[in-house]
Design a protein around this motif. Structure first.
Motif, mmCIF file in Angstrom:
data_model
loop_
_atom_site.group_PDB
_atom_site.id
_atom_site.type_symbol
_atom_site.label_atom_id
_atom_site.label_comp_id
_atom_site.label_asym_id
_atom_site.label_seq_id
_atom_site.Cartn_x
_atom_site.Cartn_y
_atom_site.Cartn_z
ATOM 1 N N ASP A 131 4.471 7.046 0.963
ATOM 2 C CA ASP A 131 3.800 5.760 1.213
ATOM 3 C C ASP A 131 3.383 5.092 -0.090
ATOM 4 O O ASP A 131 3.515 3.874 -0.261
ATOM 5 N N LEU A 132 2.872 5.892 -1.039
ATOM 6 C CA LEU A 132 2.409 5.337 -2.308
ATOM 7 C C LEU A 132 3.565 4.835 -3.166
ATOM 8 O O LEU A 132 3.434 3.842 -3.878
ATOM 9 N N PHE A 153 2.327 2.004 -5.701
ATOM 10 C CA PHE A 153 1.178 2.584 -6.389
ATOM 11 C C PHE A 153 1.596 3.805 -7.184
ATOM 12 O O PHE A 153 0.908 4.203 -8.121
ATOM 13 N N LEU A 154 2.717 4.411 -6.814
ATOM 14 C CA LEU A 154 3.339 5.477 -7.587
ATOM 15 C C LEU A 154 4.807 5.123 -7.772
ATOM 16 O O LEU A 154 5.371 4.354 -6.997
ATOM 17 N N ARG A 155 5.429 5.717 -8.789
ATOM 18 C CA ARG A 155 6.868 5.587 -8.940
ATOM 19 C C ARG A 155 7.465 6.956 -9.247
ATOM 20 O O ARG A 155 6.821 7.796 -9.901
ATOM 21 N N PHE A 162 -4.745 -0.410 -1.320
ATOM 22 C CA PHE A 162 -3.741 0.268 -0.498
ATOM 23 C C PHE A 162 -4.139 0.218 0.976
ATOM 24 O O PHE A 162 -3.322 -0.037 1.848
ATOM 25 N N ALA A 163 -5.446 0.420 1.248
ATOM 26 C CA ALA A 163 -5.920 0.390 2.624
ATOM 27 C C ALA A 163 -5.753 -0.992 3.235
ATOM 28 O O ALA A 163 -5.360 -1.136 4.390
ATOM 29 N N ALA A 164 -6.053 -2.035 2.429
ATOM 30 C CA ALA A 164 -5.926 -3.388 2.953
ATOM 31 C C ALA A 164 -4.480 -3.726 3.286
ATOM 32 O O ALA A 164 -4.182 -4.345 4.302
ATOM 33 N N ASP A 165 -3.543 -3.286 2.421
ATOM 34 C CA ASP A 165 -2.134 -3.569 2.645
ATOM 35 C C ASP A 165 -1.567 -2.778 3.813
ATOM 36 O O ASP A 165 -0.598 -3.208 4.453
#
Length: 255
Positions: free
Chosen positions: A40-41, A46-48, A250-253
């Motif tokens: 998910d990240l 938020f991660l790659r 992240f939570a909002a998205d």
């Protein structure tokens, strides 16, 4: 979102990249749960994932980190001004940016000689400058070893580019808590730096003084002042990554 926070928090302490197994261990989560959260990240940037399978903070995490960097710059500017006033030397704050020390703010004064200090935005190899050595000395051992195993280029004839000698020098810096350089980053300059340490010994930044090479011996007289300033910065320095901000976004998205 708490579990995603735990995964991202693994990157605190200046860890540049981690494997899935390492993320699982740092977050204290089952490997299957970590795999799902990391997916998910990565999907939300938020991660790659690197070609070697390791994971790094992604584009959106870096964007939030830059905002934290600006907040840090605003927080420390008065302290750099005071440091410059008390010592008469150019004062600067740097953070580690990969294999470089990135100057994020500095106070130089009108009397500073051209070329004796680095301006904000300058990037110097860690092994060539005092702030870089202060940062590298307080990194985890595997990060230091990785850096020392790479190419150590000479910026000047005085740059210490022997890995064995540099390792011994960094150990001394770690023990005494401050680093110096004389004409290693550029000719005609000397520098002194101490780490900004938070938590259990993590150096989030380094604060330093830059002067002419002829003043090198007298620079160490300012170690107590530098330590005082570094301690005051550590009390309020925003730590990167700003994990809570990342998770909130992240939570909002994901809602």
């Amino acid at each position: 979102m708490t579990k995603a926070l735990d995964v991202l928090a693994a990157f605190e302490g200046s860890r540049p990249s981690l494997t899935l197994t390492e993320l699982s261990r740092h977050a204290d989560l089952p490997l299957s749960t970590t795999h799902r959260l990391v997916g998910d990240l990565v999907r939300t940037e938020f991660l790659r994932r690197e070609p070697d399978g390791r994971f790094r903070p992604g584009r959106r995490a870096w964007k939030i980190g830059q905002n934290a960097g600006r907040a840090l710059q605003e927080a420390v500017r008065p302290r750099l001004v005071e440091l410059h006033r008390r010592t008469g030397h150019a004062a600067q704050l740097a953070i580690r940016d990969g294999g470089h020390a990135l100057v994020i703010d500095g106070v130089h004064g009108s009397a500073a000689r051209p070329g004796t200090s680095s301006r904000p935005g300058a990037r110097l190899p860690l092994h060539t400058c005092a702030t870089g050595k202060a940062l590298l000395a307080h990194e985890e051992s595997w990060i230091r070893e990785g850096y020392l195993s790479g190419s150590l280029e000479r910026s000047t004839p005085s740059t210490q580019a022997d890995a064995t000698a540099l390792a011994a020098q960094l150990e001394q810096v770690r023990r005494r808590g401050w680093a110096t350089t004389v004409e290693e980053a550029r000719l005609g300059t000397a520098a002194l730096a101490v780490p900004v340490v938070v938590g259990s010994g993590v150096a989030v930044a380094a604060v330093g003084l830059v002067a002419g090479a002829t003043e090198a011996r007298r620079l160490v007289d300012h170690v107590p002042t530098l330590r005082e300033v570094a301690a005051s910065i550590a009390l309020e320095a925003p730590r990167w990554p700003n994990v809570r901000a990342v998770i909130d976004t992240f939570a909002a998205d994901s809602a």
